[in-house]
Design an enzyme around this catalytic site. Structure first.
Site, PDB file in Angstrom:
ATOM      1  N   ASP A 188       0.814  -1.222   0.000  1.00 48.28           N
ATOM      2  CA  ASP A 188       0.000   0.000   0.000  1.00 48.28           C
ATOM      3  C   ASP A 188       0.842   1.265   0.000  1.00 48.28           C
ATOM      4  O   ASP A 188       0.319   2.355  -0.198  1.00 48.28           O
ATOM      5  CB  ASP A 188      -0.940  -0.007   1.220  1.00 48.28           C
ATOM      6  CG  ASP A 188      -2.117   0.940   1.052  1.00 48.28           C
ATOM      7  OD1 ASP A 188      -2.528   1.195  -0.096  1.00 48.28           O
ATOM      8  OD2 ASP A 188      -2.629   1.442   2.072  1.00 48.28           O
ATOM      9  N   SER A 235      -7.047   5.296  -0.135  1.00 50.34           N
ATOM     10  CA  SER A 235      -7.296   4.033  -0.834  1.00 50.34           C
ATOM     11  C   SER A 235      -8.784   3.701  -0.782  1.00 50.34           C
ATOM     12  O   SER A 235      -9.427   3.845   0.253  1.00 50.34           O
ATOM     13  CB  SER A 235      -6.503   2.900  -0.185  1.00 50.34           C
ATOM     14  OG  SER A 235      -5.125   3.194  -0.152  1.00 50.34           O
ATOM     15  N   GLN A 246      -5.029  -1.239  -7.444  1.00 55.11           N
ATOM     16  CA  GLN A 246      -5.716  -0.388  -6.465  1.00 55.11           C
ATOM     17  C   GLN A 246      -6.331   0.814  -7.160  1.00 55.11           C
ATOM     18  O   GLN A 246      -5.749   1.357  -8.107  1.00 55.11           O
ATOM     19  CB  GLN A 246      -4.744   0.111  -5.396  1.00 55.11           C
ATOM     20  CG  GLN A 246      -5.403   0.959  -4.309  1.00 55.11           C
ATOM     21  CD  GLN A 246      -4.391   1.506  -3.309  1.00 55.11           C
ATOM     22  OE1 GLN A 246      -3.826   2.563  -3.519  1.00 55.11           O
ATOM     23  NE2 GLN A 246      -4.155   0.764  -2.224  1.00 55.11           N
TER      24      GLN A 246
END
Length: 293
Positions: free
Chosen positions: A208, A232, A282
């Site tokens: 991430d 996110s 993502q």
């Protein structure tokens, strides 16, 4: 194992509090809200602890798909509730609901496979400088120490459990327009044992970092600009081959699209010998907020 790595692995291990239920602590990384990678790693850890048999020998994670539902805070603990939709001969599935103060902050479904031989092919690893001679993000943060708000300086300049070296990094306090590509070398700052759960949850945690910010590069903006709102929205990982987080991995990232206040990013993770070990995708919020008059 170094102190910072030991602390992180303890954070990812979780405390059992009932049948398929776990509790996890939170860590302040200097972001406005709870870091999504922490929740990803913890949720995967919770799911792996509910698998039948010996997951070190019998099962390998092959994919996870998560939605971030609410921003979490770094003060209160998290609760992880795992359900088991299916335990088959070849595949097992788990659903994890992560809550904080009684409200869901993330939903994740993940799948595991018993080791199996089959067809093999992969894309080649892209060329990238390093990691030797490439400055780590901590080294860069220490160079920019005076640019950080005083409260955040100790957090951003402290030793990190995962060393990350960005090839040709931008100045986050004076960003320039660049193509939406990024290459990052990463590994744990000390050796890990052979526990598969430690290596896979640590990759989920590290995946991430550096991902959604790649979508900001063509626009010459940074998460450190006050008018930027970045978060996110969802996150997926496919685990292709075994790997070790205490060996250098190349995280090759691109962002093929941004629209509607959202940026879409893809990542491929290669071992130092060129094996493609994981793929990541993502979409995140990249909203430019006008300052209030």
């Amino acid at each position: 194992m170094s102190d910072v790595l030991d602390e992180l692995m303890g954070l990812l291990d979780l405390e059992p509090i009932g049948m398929n239920r776990f509790r996890g602590r939170c860590q302040d990384l200097g972001f406005k809200n709870l870091f999504g990678g922490q929740v990803l790693g913890q949720a995967l850890s919770a799911a792996m602890q509910t698998l039948p048999g010996d997951f070190h020998r019998d099962w390998l994670p092959h994919s996870l798909h998560a939605y971030f539902l609410r921003p979490g805070n770094v003060r209160d603990s998290l609760e992880f509730e795992v359900s088991a939709p299916r335990d088959g001969r070849s595949f097992a599935n788990r659903q994890v609901i992560v809550s904080q103060l009684g409200k869901a902050v993330m939903s994740m479904i993940c799948s595991f496979q018993r080791p199996e031989q089959g067809f093999e092919h992969q894309l080649n690893m892209p060329p990238a400088e390093g990691p030797e001679g490439v400055a780590s993000q901590v080294e860069l943060a220490r160079q920019w120490r005076d640019c950080f708000p005083e409260r955040l300086r100790p957090i951003y300049t402290a030793d990190k459990p995962v060393e990350m070296r960005v090839v040709d990094p931008i100045n986050i306090f004076s960003p320039e327009v660049r193509p939406p590509h990024k290459a990052v070398w990463m590994r744990s700052d000390d050796t890990l044992g052979d526990n598969i759960r430690h290596h896979t949850t640590l990759l989920a945690y590290a995946s991430d970092f550096n991902l959604i910010t790649t979508a900001l590069l063509p626009h010459g903006v940074s998460v450190f600009q006050k008018e930027m709102q970045v978060a996110s929205l969802d996150h997926s990982i496919w685990f292709h081959r075994p790997f070790r987080m205490d060996d250098w991995l190349l995280y090759s990232i691109d962002s093929p699209s941004a629209s509607g206040g959202r940026g879409f990013c893809r990542g491929q993770v290669f071992s130092s010998n060129g094996e493609l070990v994981a793929s990541i995708a993502q979409e995140g919020l990249i909203r430019h907020c006008k300052p209030e008059d």
